[in-house]
Scaffold this motif. Structure first.
Motif, PDB file in Angstrom:
ATOM      1  N   THR A   5     -60.478 -61.163 -23.222  1.00  0.00           N
ATOM      2  CA  THR A   5     -59.780 -60.702 -21.965  1.00  0.00           C
ATOM      3  C   THR A   5     -60.723 -60.002 -21.051  1.00  0.00           C
ATOM      4  OG1 THR A   5     -57.767 -60.690 -23.260  1.00  0.00           O
ATOM      5  CG2 THR A   5     -57.767 -59.577 -20.942  1.00  0.00           C
ATOM      6  N   PHE A   6     -61.571 -58.965 -21.499  1.00  0.00           N
ATOM      7  CA  PHE A   6     -62.439 -58.415 -20.666  1.00  0.00           C
ATOM      8  C   PHE A   6     -63.577 -59.387 -20.166  1.00  0.00           C
ATOM      9  CE2 PHE A   6     -66.657 -56.301 -20.305  1.00  0.00           C
ATOM     10  CZ  PHE A   6     -66.286 -55.520 -19.300  1.00  0.00           C
ATOM     11  N   PHE A   7     -64.129 -60.222 -20.883  1.00  0.00           N
ATOM     12  CA  PHE A   7     -65.175 -61.240 -20.693  1.00  0.00           C
ATOM     13  C   PHE A   7     -64.497 -62.183 -19.583  1.00  0.00           C
ATOM     14  CE2 PHE A   7     -67.464 -59.673 -24.176  1.00  0.00           C
ATOM     15  CZ  PHE A   7     -68.452 -59.259 -23.695  1.00  0.00           C
ATOM     16  N   PHE A   8     -63.478 -62.703 -19.768  1.00  0.00           N
ATOM     17  CA  PHE A   8     -62.692 -63.387 -18.944  1.00  0.00           C
ATOM     18  C   PHE A   8     -62.529 -63.044 -17.562  1.00  0.00           C
ATOM     19  CE2 PHE A   8     -58.860 -65.289 -16.921  1.00  0.00           C
ATOM     20  CZ  PHE A   8     -59.243 -66.533 -16.666  1.00  0.00           C
ATOM     21  N   LEU A   9     -62.027 -61.945 -17.462  1.00  0.00           N
ATOM     22  CA  LEU A   9     -61.966 -61.139 -16.216  1.00  0.00           C
ATOM     23  C   LEU A   9     -63.176 -60.571 -15.526  1.00  0.00           C
ATOM     24  CD1 LEU A   9     -59.101 -58.541 -17.292  1.00  0.00           C
ATOM     25  CD2 LEU A   9     -58.923 -60.360 -15.685  1.00  0.00           C
ATOM     26  N   LEU A  10     -64.200 -60.255 -16.383  1.00  0.00           N
ATOM     27  CA  LEU A  10     -65.559 -60.275 -15.822  1.00  0.00           C
ATOM     28  C   LEU A  10     -66.086 -61.391 -15.029  1.00  0.00           C
ATOM     29  CD1 LEU A  10     -67.822 -58.187 -15.449  1.00  0.00           C
ATOM     30  CD2 LEU A  10     -68.684 -58.970 -17.540  1.00  0.00           C
ATOM     31  N   ALA A  12     -64.426 -63.940 -13.825  1.00  0.00           N
ATOM     32  CA  ALA A  12     -63.432 -64.153 -12.785  1.00  0.00           C
ATOM     33  C   ALA A  12     -63.856 -63.423 -11.594  1.00  0.00           C
ATOM     34  CB  ALA A  12     -62.074 -63.938 -13.146  1.00  0.00           C
ATOM     35  N   ALA A  13     -64.154 -61.969 -11.956  1.00  0.00           N
ATOM     36  CA  ALA A  13     -64.667 -61.312 -10.857  1.00  0.00           C
ATOM     37  C   ALA A  13     -65.934 -61.812 -10.324  1.00  0.00           C
ATOM     38  CB  ALA A  13     -64.892 -59.852 -11.234  1.00  0.00           C
ATOM     39  N   LEU A  14     -66.856 -62.223 -10.970  1.00  0.00           N
ATOM     40  CA  LEU A  14     -68.100 -62.689 -10.687  1.00  0.00           C
ATOM     41  C   LEU A  14     -68.161 -64.020  -9.959  1.00  0.00           C
ATOM     42  CD1 LEU A  14     -71.271 -62.635 -10.928  1.00  0.00           C
ATOM     43  CD2 LEU A  14     -71.160 -63.799 -13.024  1.00  0.00           C
ATOM     44  N   VAL A  15     -67.120 -64.809 -10.344  1.00  0.00           N
ATOM     45  CA  VAL A  15     -66.953 -66.207  -9.744  1.00  0.00           C
ATOM     46  C   VAL A  15     -66.360 -65.883  -8.177  1.00  0.00           C
ATOM     47  CG1 VAL A  15     -65.239 -68.279  -9.329  1.00  0.00           C
ATOM     48  CG2 VAL A  15     -66.609 -67.607 -11.582  1.00  0.00           C
TER      49      VAL A  15
END
Length: 179
Positions: A5-10, A12-15
């Motif tokens: 979840t953390f890497f997914f959110l990270l 998404a924020a980068l995108v």
């Protein structure tokens, strides 16, 4: 929160950050069009060399590039021996880029980029003008050139003719006019 979840959110924020940067950069590309000029289209290095050759620059020349983009013509003019090379560019990202490129090329002291519309350019004291503008802006530029440039100024246009003016010579894509 688990690591997936953390890497997914990270991610998404980068995108989202990249999307905003792209919207800013490409949205800023519309500024010149809205201001009555052309979009940023870089001049090929072979054409830059052609334009510099046609300009026949010497150490007393003050050069202006109306819509200077990434500064490549100004940098080439400074390296070719002009006294001063001044660019007018309205896109803030291109202004920063061209200033940085001039410093890296070792001509930062001879190249000045002004974040200003070409329509507000001060053409006094200029004896060489470079142009790469689209046809609809060339008519208005013709009027600015006729009103503001001193007699004997060399104007080098990439590809597009100045309406109601005949070039003195054509060298590939470089058209030479003299006021």
């Amino acid at each position: 929160m688990d690591s997936i979840t953390f890497f997914f959110l990270l991610f998404a924020a980068l995108v989202i950050a990249i999307d905003f940067a792209a919207i800013w950069w490409f949205g800023s590309m519309l500024i010149p069009i809205i201001a009555g000029g052309g979009p940023y289209v870089p001049t090929g290095h072979d054409v830059v060399e052609e334009m510099i050759t046609v300009a026949n620059l010497d150490p007393t020349d003050t050069v202006i590039d109306l819509g200077s983009g990434d500064g490549r013509i100004l940098i080439a003019a400074a390296k070719a021996g002009s006294a001063k090379a001044i660019g007018y560019e309205i896109h803030p990202g291109l202004v920063k880029l061209s200033r940085r490129k001039a410093r890296r090329a070792g001509v930062g002291d001879k190249v000045e980029i002004r974040k200003r519309s070409m329509w507000k350019a001060d053409l006094s004291g200029t004896n060489v003008v470079f142009l790469y503008q689209i046809p609809y802006s060339m008519e208005k530029l013709r009027n600015k050139i006729e009103d503001e440039l001193p007699k004997g100024t060399r104007i080098i246009s990439h590809a597009f003719e100045i309406p109601e003016r005949t070039p003195v010579s054509k060298h590939g894509k470089a058209l030479l006019y003299i006021t």
